[in-house]
Motif scaffolding. Sequence first.
Motif: not given
Length: 394
Positions: A126, A129-132, A291, A320-321, A330, A332
Amino acid sequence: MRFPGPRRTVLAATGLMAALALTATACDSGDDRADGGPTASASRGSVSGDDKIEIPDGIKDRLKEHGIDVDKWKDGAWKNWDKDQWLGEAEDFVNPVIAGLWKPERMRSAQDPAKTISAQDAAADQGVSDPEPAPVTAQAERTPYHDHAAPVGKVFFDSPEGSMVCSGTVVKDVNHPGRSNLVWTAGHCVHAGKKGGWYRNIAFVPSYNDRGRSEAQLAGATAPEVAPYGQWWADWASTSDEWISGGDETGGAGAPYDYAVLHVKPEQGTKSLEETVGDALDVDFSAPSAQDAGPMGAWGYPAAPPYDGLSMFKCVDRPGRLSLSPAMPTMYRIGCTMTGGSSGGGWFRVVGGRTELVSNTSIGPAAHTWLAGPQLGEGARALYERMSREYGGR
């Protein structure tokens, strides 16, 4: 959104000049079930437009080493998925045309491979990773598809579980401008990864079901109605070494390297795929981080409920990541409700007014709320350039 090429192809997405993205999740089983499994890397077989099988002598010898009688292949021997005959080495790929195999009804029965990932796997790191993302409801593409998304099509293949389907995109061939026979898809649509080998009877159908007809309307449909530009059989396939050695049908194993390129030939004729469909997309191997990438779009033929695999859909979102492991690149990730069958479909963004492929659908959760695809880099570029240089002119 407009595709480059002689035919003006528009991809409209929520009013944004967003990237065109083909998406495809897993494949399900259909007819001709058998036991076994598949694998992937660069390999070669020959295709003919009639019933004659033409396989290079070197590959014939390789097949004989595995106890395979090439002369019996088209008579049903390809259904043998015993470990010793489920070939995974790069040089073992063979995909001779079996004329009439992919009949319209057999295409309709092909299922998605159901490559899903659990919430636990998706949350492996996390910190990166970006938020879902919020789900983005997939929108039906306008018909006829060849006027709005000509490079998009379906990839059909046979696995030990039965006939399967993914999505794919016609991409440009840097060494053969205007005459490309290259199709971009996912690694798990051509090779089973670490537990198997190459899938069989791999064929690409551009603008499948061009008019978006329902199952009832397709009853008794002729081959040209289902496949307006014909069937294009892969005579060479290439996927990443990382997918071959570490990919798995479930979870995120190998997903950051889950991409593949097919070189295809028509069952009949000599005209190239790009000339036939009137379009092909450039591939961007230097796309920015999530981003900075801006909107991306994913196009494909989702086949798992509530979809039926007959119609083309699309999603557009800002990526997001997604990091599955600190040791892997990472990925997309975008919100999208497309299901299995969209795997392998290309992801697109607009760069300088041109639509370019930047990824492909690899994984998604069982809840079908988002999709993730690899960020293409130097490894993907090397694979693509090798396909173009060594096999593009065949």
